[in-house]
Write an enzyme that holds these catalytic residues in place. Sequence first.
Site, PDB file in Angstrom:
ATOM      1  N   ASP A 173       0.879  -1.165   0.000  1.00  0.00           N
ATOM      2  CA  ASP A 173       0.000   0.000   0.000  1.00  0.00           C
ATOM      3  C   ASP A 173       0.923   1.224   0.000  1.00  0.00           C
ATOM      4  O   ASP A 173       2.134   1.111   0.263  1.00  0.00           O
ATOM      5  CB  ASP A 173      -0.947  -0.026   1.207  1.00  0.00           C
ATOM      6  CG  ASP A 173      -2.148   0.887   0.996  1.00  0.00           C
ATOM      7  OD1 ASP A 173      -2.100   1.741   0.073  1.00  0.00           O
ATOM      8  OD2 ASP A 173      -3.124   0.791   1.747  1.00  0.00           O
TER       9      ASP A 173
HETATM   10  C1  BGC Z   1      -4.952   3.325   0.030  1.00  0.00           C
HETATM   11  C2  BGC Z   1      -5.055   2.299  -1.063  1.00  0.00           C
HETATM   12  C3  BGC Z   1      -4.953   2.976  -2.405  1.00  0.00           C
HETATM   13  C4  BGC Z   1      -3.642   3.746  -2.467  1.00  0.00           C
HETATM   14  C5  BGC Z   1      -3.430   4.461  -3.779  1.00  0.00           C
HETATM   15  C6  BGC Z   1      -3.734   4.226  -0.130  1.00  0.00           C
HETATM   16  O1  BGC Z   1      -3.811   5.323   0.731  1.00  0.00           O
HETATM   17  O2  BGC Z   1      -4.918   2.684   1.282  1.00  0.00           O
HETATM   18  O3  BGC Z   1      -6.267   1.603  -0.956  1.00  0.00           O
HETATM   19  O4  BGC Z   1      -5.042   2.048  -3.433  1.00  0.00           O
HETATM   20  O5  BGC Z   1      -3.641   4.716  -1.435  1.00  0.00           O
HETATM   21  O6  BGC Z   1      -4.278   5.533  -3.917  1.00  0.00           O
END
Ligand code: BGC
Length: 794
Positions: free
Chosen positions: A291
Amino acid sequence: MGISIKRALGLVCMVVTLMACSLSAQTVTERTSLPKLGKSSVKEVIAAMTTEEKAKLLVGMGEDINIPGLLSMDPEDRKIPEKVPGAAGRTHAIPRLGIPSITLSDGPAGVRINPTRNGDQSKTFYATAFPVSTLLASSWDTNLVRTVGAAFGGEVREYGIDILLAPGMNIHRNPLGGRNFEYYSEDPVISGKMAAAFVTGIQSSGVGTSIKHFAANNQEFNRLQSNSIVSERALREIYLKSFGIAVKESQPWTVMSSYNLINGTYTSQNPELLTTTLRKEWGLKGFVMTDWFAGNDVVAQMKAGNDVIMPGTPNQTKAIITAVSDGTLSQQQLDENVERVLNVILQSPTFKGYKYTDQPDLKKDAQIARMAAAEGMVLLKNEDKALPLDPASKIALYGNTSYELIAGGTGSGDVNKAYTISLEEGLSTAGYVLDAKQKNVYIQYIAEQKQKRPKPLMSFFLPPPIPEMPVEAKDVQQKAGEADVAVITLGRNSGEFSDRKVENDFTLSGTEQGLIKTVADTFHAKGKKVIVVMNVGGVTEVASWRGSVDAILLAWQPGQEGGNAITDLLSGKVNPSGKLATTFPVAYDDVPSAKNFPGKELPGQKPLINNPFAGKPAEVVYEEGLFVGYRYYNTFRVSPAYEFGYGLSYTDFAYGELKLSSKRFDGKVTATVTVTNTGKVAGKEVVQLYISAPAQKLNKPESELKGFVKTELLQPGQSQTISFTVIGEDLASFDPSSSSWIAEAGTYTVKVGTSSTNIKKTATFDVMKEILVEKVNKVLTPQVKINELQKGRG
Ligand code: BGC
């Protein structure tokens, strides 16, 4: 071949300018002898890569953000134009080896990219806002979810994106989870099946997915530094199980590891999770990405099998190169990571040179969004057939969100959509008579409140909610005279970075309660009905006020066509067929994880991560163990407001005899039941199969969902026969003492019904001897003793 051309050119060089010629000799050599992705084997391409190139491929291109103390993007990379502005991330290209950059974009309810580019309003890049995942799961219809996935995947592809960062599939452990709307259910089977259907649909469009957030990431509180302390059994049976189903049934191109730690180790740095379980036991072929900004040790991430670091920072690239040169990270490990990434790139539309149009069929997809929304809304109450509405009804429409529908949540689950149909618009289009003055008052109030509220730091964050507009008794009196029925919408929103609150969020605010009471008392006094529409992303308190109203439609956050879809149900154009995939408890304190959510901060502990958004080190102990959602309420006999699996229809269904293929389990048992529409209108029933297992050796929930089928649209009098095949896996529980899934000997009860407690038919079969269904690895062991809830079955 390459060498001889180089030599020949080298000779010519002697008679021309030495320096310039040796350069062109080099270029020709490379052109003719270098392996190229797709033309040469992946192994040959890897053999030609330098360590620097491997590190670049494995670390994303960074994010152009201005956060002090966090250099995310290499200034050189900033010069490379974004292929899809607003997409969440991209990988580095290595042109000399034919490796393109691929683009990754959020998110679960629709493609999240910038709707315009360079201020040019003449061309837009809107995406369809589909209903949120919680609504999709409430349809209990995997075919529908596959259809939504295929439409959604078409938008991903036509906008030039390679991998969609979805579905989100964490378990609804607690109603306050800030991102529950992005997730499916409190139950791992429904979550896993829904995710598998969604992935299959998306990937049928030729693009990839990233199921997320793997795993035990059930809250937002201190999410970058929170340690989820969970027993092996609860992990296996609840929190990992859904991911296992999705991986085995749909083979997502990628998996996104989560922010949190599990039992003391960051998920992105845990080989037991990412290699032993995900790859060796479940067979994931694709790559794992972090993530965004997760974890604190890029070398440990590589070793764990977390192949891609997102969004990536130049320091992480350097750390990999240094670790290879000092021997702490082997070339072989790095090559394995690279190989998995290249194998996915090979499948990507970008690699294949797909000519995307930037013009997905938004009209067609809006219709799919509308149809799906209607399938997943849940009719919670319908006293004296208050619904469907009479087509000639004059409606008094209350509640801010009747006029400004919440299509979906915020953060990465948000979608830049072209429009959102409000309930007011949906009802008007369908021909209902509404009060224009009332509309103006609400529109004006909402605009004023928006002006007053502080702007969030970034559009990504949840803005403070607009308080419900208070109503005047005199005005309600007048409306009750003029209108035939009152409809009140209650709204809730949430999103990344914070969890919901109990006060005025899970519960109703004083103004909301006042609104319901005043409207209900006044309309009822005139013999007129009151309908509540819940425009919420997650579970909300209903028990204290439901007695005051005649009907409740749980519309969830239904996407951009929400107002039309709600109208389809209120009008009876579509018969409600959604069922709760998450329990609605009477009170927050009834929730089994209430005393352990969202955990506690650990004062004095050194920060694990250096990031201004990191929050504090924290831990959350999953003391409720297996007893999440209905597994708790039904076992401990705590009555919820509306149980798991519940949902009403405008028709009735009768269940015929439940027949089992055998009274003795011999590898499988088939359960068959015929369902008949005994009412006056066409409708669909969700037939649910639960199993109560013997519990001599292992503590077990009262029963667990093992299968579900939504019928076709059955006309009055029409029947459908449904068959479920129950196999060993469906009977097994995880025994941590032997790290195996076992089905105990004894009598099993098959329960078929219309909810987890409204069981229509039961039948039993016996397992004569304990079955060892699967032996797995001992992994993810808690480092501390967990005071886990044990069953008081009686
Ligand atoms: C989130 C993810 C997301 C990623 C990209 C993160 O803050 O937890 O679910 O895909 O950002 O935007």
